[in-house]
Scaffold this active site. Structure first.
Site, mmCIF file in Angstrom:
data_model
loop_
_atom_site.group_PDB
_atom_site.id
_atom_site.type_symbol
_atom_site.label_atom_id
_atom_site.label_comp_id
_atom_site.label_asym_id
_atom_site.label_seq_id
_atom_site.Cartn_x
_atom_site.Cartn_y
_atom_site.Cartn_z
ATOM 1 N N ASP A 105 0.873 -1.179 0.000
ATOM 2 C CA ASP A 105 0.000 0.000 0.000
ATOM 3 C C ASP A 105 0.904 1.222 0.000
ATOM 4 O O ASP A 105 2.014 1.157 -0.514
ATOM 5 C CB ASP A 105 -0.960 -0.044 1.195
ATOM 6 C CG ASP A 105 -2.285 0.665 0.918
ATOM 7 O OD1 ASP A 105 -2.238 1.866 0.614
ATOM 8 O OD2 ASP A 105 -3.345 0.021 0.998
ATOM 9 N N HIS A 130 2.170 2.121 -3.104
ATOM 10 C CA HIS A 130 1.276 3.107 -3.710
ATOM 11 C C HIS A 130 1.858 4.514 -3.709
ATOM 12 O O HIS A 130 1.138 5.476 -3.957
ATOM 13 C CB HIS A 130 -0.083 3.090 -3.005
ATOM 14 C CG HIS A 130 -0.838 1.821 -3.216
ATOM 15 N ND1 HIS A 130 -2.088 1.604 -2.688
ATOM 16 C CD2 HIS A 130 -0.521 0.691 -3.901
ATOM 17 C CE1 HIS A 130 -2.509 0.398 -3.033
ATOM 18 N NE2 HIS A 130 -1.569 -0.178 -3.757
#
Length: 437
Positions: free
Chosen positions: A245, A272
Site C-alpha cells: 500500500d 502506492h
C-alpha cells in the site's frame, strides 16, 4: 555523524518549512540486558520475558534480542514500549509476531475475523504516551502476515482481501502503533510482512526513521509503510520501502494537523507511492520531499482526498525526484473514492515540484483541484514525464508546466538501484553502516 537539518534548510529556503529539529544519524544506546532465543516450542510466547526485560530497563538504555548459533527467532504476542527504552534486534535475529489471534484480541473475540468495525486487534508493538524510546538494530521484525492464523484456514492478508470483497473491515494487528508520544527513533531495523500498517502514528511530536527497510509483498493489502497521522516534526531518511500500500502516507484527521515533515534521501519500490491523505481534514502543512527515487510504485507524488475527509494541504515541496514504471507519476486528486458529497473540502495550496523526472509516461498525469473557488495551486519547475503522457488537468492554477519546451529532465540513469539485500545493507566499514544514498 551525519546531520540533515542544515542541508534541508539550505535547499528548502525560508518560504517552506520542514522538520524543525536538527536531526542527526542515531546511535544505539548502551545495553541494559541481552535476551537469547529459547528452544522452539508450539505456541511459544516470548512476550512475558521480553516485556519484563523492557520494564526493568533503565531509561537511556536498550534491550537487545540476539541470535545464538542456529537459534535466531523470538515469537511473541503484543509488547508495550516504555519511555527512554530502546528495543534492539541484533543482526541475525528476528522478532516474529505470533499467529495466535487470541493474544491480540481486545476482549470481543473478533481478532482474526471481519466485521463492520475492524478494531478487534491490539498492535504487535505499542508506544503510548512515551518519550525518548525507539526500535533499532540490524535484525528484523516480522509480522507473519502471510502465515495462516492459528485455528483458521486463512492468513492475515487473506482476511484483508476477503473484507475488501465483502465491503467490511478486517480485524488484524498493526505491526507498530505510536500514540501521543515524543522523540521516537527507528534506526537500521528491517520490518517485514506486517498484517496491516507497518508503522502508524497518531499525535506524535518528534519521530525519526533513519536507514530502515520495509519489505512486504506488493499484493499484501493495507500494509502501509510509515503513516504519520496528526503528527509533527517527522523525518524519514535514507530508507528503503517496498510494500502493498502507501510507501509513506501523511494523514491528518480530527486529532489535528500533520506538519513540519521531512522525507529525505529515500528509495521506494512496490507500493502506492509518496502519499498525502486521504484524511486531510486536520490540515497538512510544511512538507519537504527531497531526493526520492520511486521504481515500480503504482502512484508517484500523490495527494488524495475528497469532500468527506478533505482540508487544507499547504506548503508542500517535492524536489529532486526520479520515477520509473509508475502508473500515475503525478497524482493530485480531490475526488478520491467518489461517494455522496460532504462538506470537508480539499484545498491544495502552495504545492511545488522542482526537478522531477519520470522515465516512463504511466497511464496519465492527474492534476485536479476541487472547483473554481478552491483550485489546485501548483508551481512546476523542470518537471518532465517522458513519452507522451495523458494529461488530466482540472481546476488547476499552474505556474509552469509539465514537459516545458526543451526540457530533458534531471539525470536519473544511476539512481534507480535494486532493493538492497541483507548482505549489502549490513556491510560495514569500521563502525559506520554503509547505506546507498
Amino acid at each position: 555523524m551525519r546531520t540533515l537539518a542544515a542541508a534541508a534548510l539550505a535547499l528548502c529556503g525560508a518560504g517552506h518549512a520542514q522538520d524543525t529539529r536538527t536531526v542527526r544519524e542515531p546511535t544505539l544506546p548502551p545495553a541494559c540486558a541481552v535476551l537469547l532465543p529459547e528452544p522452539a516450542l508450539p505456541g511459544r510466547d516470548d512476550a512475558p520475558r521480553i516485556q519484563a526485560a523492557i520494564d526493568k530497563c533503565k531509561p537511556g538504555h536498550a534491550l537487545h534480542l540476539a541470535a545464538q548459533g542456529d537459534k535466531r527467532a523470538f515469537t511473541a504476542g503484543p509488547l508495550t514500549l516504555r519511555s527512554g527504552v530502546t528495543l534492539v534486534v541484533d543482526a541475525g535475529a528476528t522478532l516474529f509476531a505470533s499467529t495466535d489471534p487470541a493474544l491480540f484480541d481486545r476482549g470481543r473475540n473478533t481478532c482474526g475475523t471481519i466485521d463492520a468495525a475492524g478494531t478487534g486487534c491490539r498492535p504487535f508493538i505499542t508506544g503510548d504516551g512515551i518519550s525518548g524510546a525507539g526500535i533499532m538494530g540490524d535484525g528484523s521484525i516480522d509480522g507473519q502476515g502471510g502465515q495462516r492464523i492459528d485455528g483458521k484456514p486463512e492468513t492475515w492478508w487473506q482476511i484483508a482481501r476477503r473484507a475488501q470483497k465483502e465491503k467490511l473491515r478486517q480485524n488484524v494487528p498493526r505491526l507498530i502503533q505510536l500514540e501521543r508520544s515524543q522523540e521516537f527513533t527507528m534506526y537500521r531495523i528491517t520490518l517485514r510482512n506486517a498484517a496491516n500498517f507497518h508503522v502508524a502514528m497518531n499525535r506524535v511530536d518528534g519521530f525519526t526513521a533513519w536507514g530502515i527497510r520495509i519489505d512486504t509483498p506488493h499484493d499484501a493489502r493495507n500494509t502501509d509503510g510509515i503513516d504519520p497521522g496528526s503528527s509533527r516534526n517527522v523525518t524519514i531518511a535514507h530508507s528503503h520501502i517496498r510494500t502493498g500500500d502507501d510507501n509513506v502516507a501523511i494523514k491528518a484527521g480530527h486529532n489535528g494537523p500533520s506538519e513540519n515533515i521531512s522525507i529525505l534521501h529515500n528509495r521506494f519500490y512496490s507500493g502506492h507511492g509518496m502519499s498525502i491523505g486521504s484524511e486531510t481534514n486536520g490540515g497538512v502543512h510544511n512538507v519537504l520531499v527531497e531526493d526520492l527515487d520511486m521504481d515500480g510504485t503504482t502512484s508517484g507524488l500523490r495527494i488524495k482526498s475528497n469532500d468527506r475527509r478533505g482540508g487544507v494541504v499547504k506548503g508542500i515541496v517535492y524536489r529532486n525526484v526520479c520515477l520509473r514504471n509508475v502508473q500515475w507519476p503525478l497524482y493530485i486528486d480531490t475526488n478520491y473514492v467518489p461517494a455522496p458529497p460532504g462538506d470537508l473540502i480539499p484545498d491544495y495550496q502552495e504545492v511545488r515540484m522542482e526537478r522531477v523526472h519520470s522515465l516512463t509516461p504511466g497511464r496519465n498525469v492527474i492534476l485536479q483541484g476541487y472547483d473554481e473557488k478552491r483550485p489546485l495551486r501548483l508551481t512546476l519547475d523542470d518537471v518532465v514525464v517522458d513519452g507522451s503522457p495523458v494529461m488530466k488537468i482540472e481546476f488547476a492554477h499552474l505556474a509552469g508546466q509539465v514537459n516545458p519546451p526543451g526540457a530533458k529532465g534531471i539525470d536519473c540513469s544511476k539512481r534507480l538501484v535494486p532493493f538492497p539485500d541483507d548482505a549489502a545493507r549490513v556491510a560495514k566499514q569500521g563502525d559506520e553502516l554503509l547505506l546507498p544514498k
